[in-house]
Write a protein that holds these residues in place. Sequence first.
Motif, PDB file in Angstrom:
ATOM      1  N   LEU A  26       0.707  -1.311   0.228  1.00 26.50           N
ATOM      2  CA  LEU A  26      -0.089   0.086   0.215  1.00 26.50           C
ATOM      3  C   LEU A  26       0.040   0.912   0.010  1.00 26.50           C
ATOM      4  N   GLN A  27       2.055   0.968   0.930  1.00 30.84           N
ATOM      5  CA  GLN A  27       2.257   2.487   0.973  1.00 30.84           C
ATOM      6  C   GLN A  27       3.400   2.362  -0.591  1.00 30.84           C
ATOM      7  N   THR A  28       4.002   1.464  -1.680  1.00 30.49           N
ATOM      8  CA  THR A  28       4.494   1.352  -2.308  1.00 30.49           C
ATOM      9  C   THR A  28       3.520   1.638  -3.470  1.00 30.49           C
ATOM     10  N   ARG A  29       2.542   1.795  -3.561  1.00 33.41           N
ATOM     11  CA  ARG A  29       1.393   2.157  -4.656  1.00 33.41           C
ATOM     12  C   ARG A  29       1.268   3.614  -4.057  1.00 33.41           C
ATOM     13  N   THR A  30       2.455   4.561  -4.296  1.00 29.26           N
ATOM     14  CA  THR A  30       1.857   5.495  -4.117  1.00 29.26           C
ATOM     15  C   THR A  30       1.370   6.665  -5.227  1.00 29.26           C
ATOM     16  N   PRO A  31       0.634   7.285  -5.432  1.00 28.65           N
ATOM     17  CA  PRO A  31      -0.212   7.311  -6.659  1.00 28.65           C
ATOM     18  C   PRO A  31       0.983   8.671  -7.432  1.00 28.65           C
ATOM     19  N   LYS A  32       1.239   9.090  -8.547  1.00 28.10           N
ATOM     20  CA  LYS A  32       2.270  10.270  -9.277  1.00 28.10           C
ATOM     21  C   LYS A  32       1.977  11.935  -8.955  1.00 28.10           C
ATOM     22  N   HIS A  33       2.682  12.017  -9.671  1.00 22.12           N
ATOM     23  CA  HIS A  33       2.204  13.558  -8.968  1.00 22.12           C
ATOM     24  C   HIS A  33       1.670  14.083  -7.753  1.00 22.12           C
ATOM     25  N   LEU A  34       2.761  13.817  -6.419  1.00 18.37           N
ATOM     26  CA  LEU A  34       2.260  14.246  -5.179  1.00 18.37           C
ATOM     27  C   LEU A  34       3.214  15.196  -5.425  1.00 18.37           C
ATOM     28  N   PRO A  35       2.656  15.766  -3.770  1.00 22.45           N
ATOM     29  CA  PRO A  35       3.875  16.723  -3.764  1.00 22.45           C
ATOM     30  C   PRO A  35       4.314  16.504  -3.185  1.00 22.45           C
ATOM     31  N   PRO A  36       6.000  17.299  -2.565  1.00 20.09           N
ATOM     32  CA  PRO A  36       7.627  16.724  -1.738  1.00 20.09           C
ATOM     33  C   PRO A  36       6.752  16.064  -1.035  1.00 20.09           C
ATOM     34  N   SER A  37       7.793  15.671  -0.075  1.00 19.58           N
ATOM     35  CA  SER A  37       7.081  14.493   1.121  1.00 19.58           C
ATOM     36  C   SER A  37       8.764  14.079   1.231  1.00 19.58           C
ATOM     37  N   PRO A  38       8.934  13.990   3.374  1.00 18.60           N
ATOM     38  CA  PRO A  38      10.196  14.374   3.931  1.00 18.60           C
ATOM     39  C   PRO A  38      10.118  12.712   3.454  1.00 18.60           C
ATOM     40  N   PRO A  39      11.395  12.428   4.027  1.00 18.46           N
ATOM     41  CA  PRO A  39      11.918  10.355   4.202  1.00 18.46           C
ATOM     42  C   PRO A  39      11.163  10.082   4.677  1.00 18.46           C
ATOM     43  N   SER A  40      10.502   8.579   4.505  1.00 20.89           N
ATOM     44  CA  SER A  40       9.207   7.767   5.461  1.00 20.89           C
ATOM     45  C   SER A  40      10.248   6.549   6.330  1.00 20.89           C
ATOM     46  N   ILE A  43       6.191   0.988   7.417  1.00 19.24           N
ATOM     47  CA  ILE A  43       4.875   0.848   7.968  1.00 19.24           C
ATOM     48  C   ILE A  43       4.164   2.094   8.898  1.00 19.24           C
ATOM     49  N   LEU A  44       5.225   3.172   9.541  1.00 19.67           N
ATOM     50  CA  LEU A  44       4.569   3.884  10.230  1.00 19.67           C
ATOM     51  C   LEU A  44       4.450   5.661   9.649  1.00 19.67           C
ATOM     52  N   GLY A  45       5.886   5.045   8.194  1.00 19.89           N
ATOM     53  CA  GLY A  45       5.725   6.162   7.287  1.00 19.89           C
ATOM     54  C   GLY A  45       6.030   7.583   8.220  1.00 19.89           C
ATOM     55  N   HIS A  46       4.907   8.508   8.452  1.00 20.26           N
ATOM     56  CA  HIS A  46       5.778   9.753   8.459  1.00 20.26           C
ATOM     57  C   HIS A  46       5.276  10.267  10.563  1.00 20.26           C
ATOM     58  N   LEU A  47       4.755   9.044  10.615  1.00 19.38           N
ATOM     59  CA  LEU A  47       3.673   9.250  11.743  1.00 19.38           C
ATOM     60  C   LEU A  47       4.773  10.255  12.973  1.00 19.38           C
ATOM     61  N   HIS A  48       6.335   8.682  13.005  1.00 20.02           N
ATOM     62  CA  HIS A  48       7.280  10.155  13.538  1.00 20.02           C
ATOM     63  C   HIS A  48       6.971  11.240  13.657  1.00 20.02           C
ATOM     64  N   GLY A  74       0.798   5.824   8.395  1.00 20.20           N
ATOM     65  CA  GLY A  74       0.952   4.500   8.338  1.00 20.20           C
ATOM     66  C   GLY A  74       0.609   4.549   6.775  1.00 20.20           C
ATOM     67  N   SER A  75      -0.885   3.599   6.851  1.00 22.88           N
ATOM     68  CA  SER A  75      -1.685   2.949   5.431  1.00 22.88           C
ATOM     69  C   SER A  75      -2.271   4.788   4.854  1.00 22.88           C
ATOM     70  N   ARG A  76      -2.069   5.702   5.358  1.00 25.41           N
ATOM     71  CA  ARG A  76      -3.155   6.514   5.201  1.00 25.41           C
ATOM     72  C   ARG A  76      -2.519   8.095   4.315  1.00 25.41           C
ATOM     73  N   LEU A  77      -2.137   8.706   2.569  1.00 16.44           N
ATOM     74  CA  LEU A  77      -2.386   9.433   2.064  1.00 16.44           C
ATOM     75  C   LEU A  77      -2.632  11.108   3.261  1.00 16.44           C
ATOM     76  N   VAL A  78      -1.701  11.786   3.639  1.00 18.55           N
ATOM     77  CA  VAL A  78      -1.739  13.070   3.747  1.00 18.55           C
ATOM     78  C   VAL A  78      -1.485  14.227   2.951  1.00 18.55           C
ATOM     79  N   VAL A  79      -2.167  14.756   2.764  1.00 19.15           N
ATOM     80  CA  VAL A  79      -1.730  16.481   1.763  1.00 19.15           C
ATOM     81  C   VAL A  79      -1.527  17.699   3.043  1.00 19.15           C
TER      82      VAL A  79
END
Length: 309
Positions: A26-40, A43-48, A74-79
């Motif tokens: 789920l995490q690697t199935r990232t939609p294209k053309h997303l805004p920039p993002s810090p390293p994740s 499993i946790l993504g950017h929760l930390h 986690g598994s939820r994408l947030v913009v």
Amino acid sequence: MEDMLLIYSSLSLLVVAVAFKLIVHLQTRTPKHLPPSPPSLPILGHLHLAKKPLHRTFHSLSEKYGQIFSLRFGSRLVVIVSSPYAVDECFTKNDVVLANRPDLLATKHLDYNHTTMVASPYGDHWRNLRRISSLEIFSTKRVNMFLGIRRDEVKRLLLKLSRNSRKDFTKVELKSMFSELTFNIIMRMVAGKRYYGHGEHVKDEEEARQFREIMREAFANSGASNLQEFVPMLRWIDHGGLEKRLTGLAKRMDAFFQGLIDEKKGNEEGNTMIHHLLSLQKSQPEYYSDQIIKGLILVRLPDNWCQGY
């Protein structure tokens, strides 16, 4: 005994492996053309990175990644959008695209399986609830009908403050008082009852205690702060017993609101919101069912619920 232990251990490892593989997928199935993002993190993504106060964390990230950046909780994408121009675009030109809210455990159990106006996905059902709310609950005419209630509750609050500081200056905790004021105004409009005040014109202390307890538990167990909402594996095993608590709370809340409705059916004389909706139920039962009325009661309650009561 050892064979059974081996079987259970193997099954547990299998479940963890499958869950990990699914989450990574789920995490690697990232939609294209997303805004920039810090390293994740896996499993946790950017929760930390979600440290309080959250608005300062987002401000710090925006200085590095721009006014529009993406995070994965986690598994939820947030913009995250902090540009006034972009916010205006979100709520005007793209409001339908961004109208839906995420499905949370709290809205599943406390919002009648995501069917209230706050939690319902955009569509015919949501538009019908919005129509009912606009015409029958939040219209200028309906709001002005309860002007006396608002004045009376504000007067009660001022009298209480004057009693507390009659002899000398007194430190007062206003947050809880404003919360009590809000709930008393709303529930007098909805059902003609005060539930806060501890003897100050609270007719049924036991009923008031039940309401306060339900609101307190609803606040404590709902919202986006639960880790289970972002890590599916924790939801599957009901980590911390969250879903079990929400299931029990939902039953009590539904029974409480149904009791208010049933009470008004035995006594049709009154000028509360429930009385008005029940009068419409007679001619349009499909639009004003008991469940829809209970959902509309939830809409009237403040978003902050009870702010930590």
